[in-house]
Design a protein around this motif. Structure first.
Motif, PDB file in Angstrom:
ATOM      1  N   ASP A  90       1.865  14.253   9.929  1.00  0.00           N
ATOM      2  CA  ASP A  90       1.981  13.096  10.821  1.00  0.00           C
ATOM      3  C   ASP A  90       1.617  13.466  12.253  1.00  0.00           C
ATOM      4  O   ASP A  90       0.932  12.708  12.944  1.00  0.00           O
ATOM      5  N   GLY A 114      -1.522  12.002  14.399  1.00  0.00           N
ATOM      6  CA  GLY A 114      -1.310  11.399  15.717  1.00  0.00           C
ATOM      7  C   GLY A 114      -2.131  12.076  16.793  1.00  0.00           C
ATOM      8  O   GLY A 114      -2.713  11.417  17.659  1.00  0.00           O
ATOM      9  N   SER A 171      -5.761  11.166  16.347  1.00  0.00           N
ATOM     10  CA  SER A 171      -5.970   9.770  16.754  1.00  0.00           C
ATOM     11  C   SER A 171      -6.024   9.649  18.273  1.00  0.00           C
ATOM     12  O   SER A 171      -6.847   8.905  18.806  1.00  0.00           O
ATOM     13  N   LYS A 204      -1.426   2.647  12.057  1.00  0.00           N
ATOM     14  CA  LYS A 204      -1.116   3.870  11.308  1.00  0.00           C
ATOM     15  C   LYS A 204      -2.088   3.979  10.137  1.00  0.00           C
ATOM     16  O   LYS A 204      -2.083   3.118   9.251  1.00  0.00           O
ATOM     17  N   GLY A 235      -0.051   4.710   6.753  1.00  0.00           N
ATOM     18  CA  GLY A 235       1.185   3.964   6.540  1.00  0.00           C
ATOM     19  C   GLY A 235       2.386   4.849   6.307  1.00  0.00           C
ATOM     20  O   GLY A 235       2.302   6.065   6.262  1.00  0.00           O
ATOM     21  N   GLU A 236       3.539   4.226   6.186  1.00  0.00           N
ATOM     22  CA  GLU A 236       4.753   4.985   5.927  1.00  0.00           C
ATOM     23  C   GLU A 236       5.633   4.235   4.965  1.00  0.00           C
ATOM     24  O   GLU A 236       5.632   3.092   4.836  1.00  0.00           O
TER      25      GLU A 236
END
Length: 85
Positions: free
Chosen positions: A6, A10, A13, A81, A84-85
């Motif tokens: 993650d 991030g 991104s 995102k 996704g989560e």
């Protein structure tokens, strides 16, 4: 997902968003040059002001789309995102 993955997503991104915003430099320079040449053309031929201004503004609107695409890409990278989560 794993916390390391993650964080990597991030970070990548954020770097990609920064690079996408750099796309705003080109349209800014191009629009400045177009405005300068447009003002010069009106100074040489004031009677053609309407034609010169409409052509210049059309060209600037087309040039601005590149910067807007870069902004959209940057916003998508920062706020959507990808996995996704």
């Amino acid at each position: 997902m794993n916390i390391h993955i993650d964080g990597l997503i991030g970070a990548c991104s954020a770097i990609g968003a920064g690079l996408a915003v750099i796309a705003g430099i080109g349209p800014g320079v191009g629009q400045g040059i177009a405005a300068g040449y447009g003002a010069s053309a009106v100074g040489r031929n004031p009677g053609a002001k309407g034609d010169i201004m409409s052509t210049m503004l059309l060209g600037q609107a087309v040039a601005e789309t590149t910067g807007l695409y870069g902004l959209v890409v940057a916003l998508l990278l920062m706020f959507v995102k990808p996995f996704g989560e």
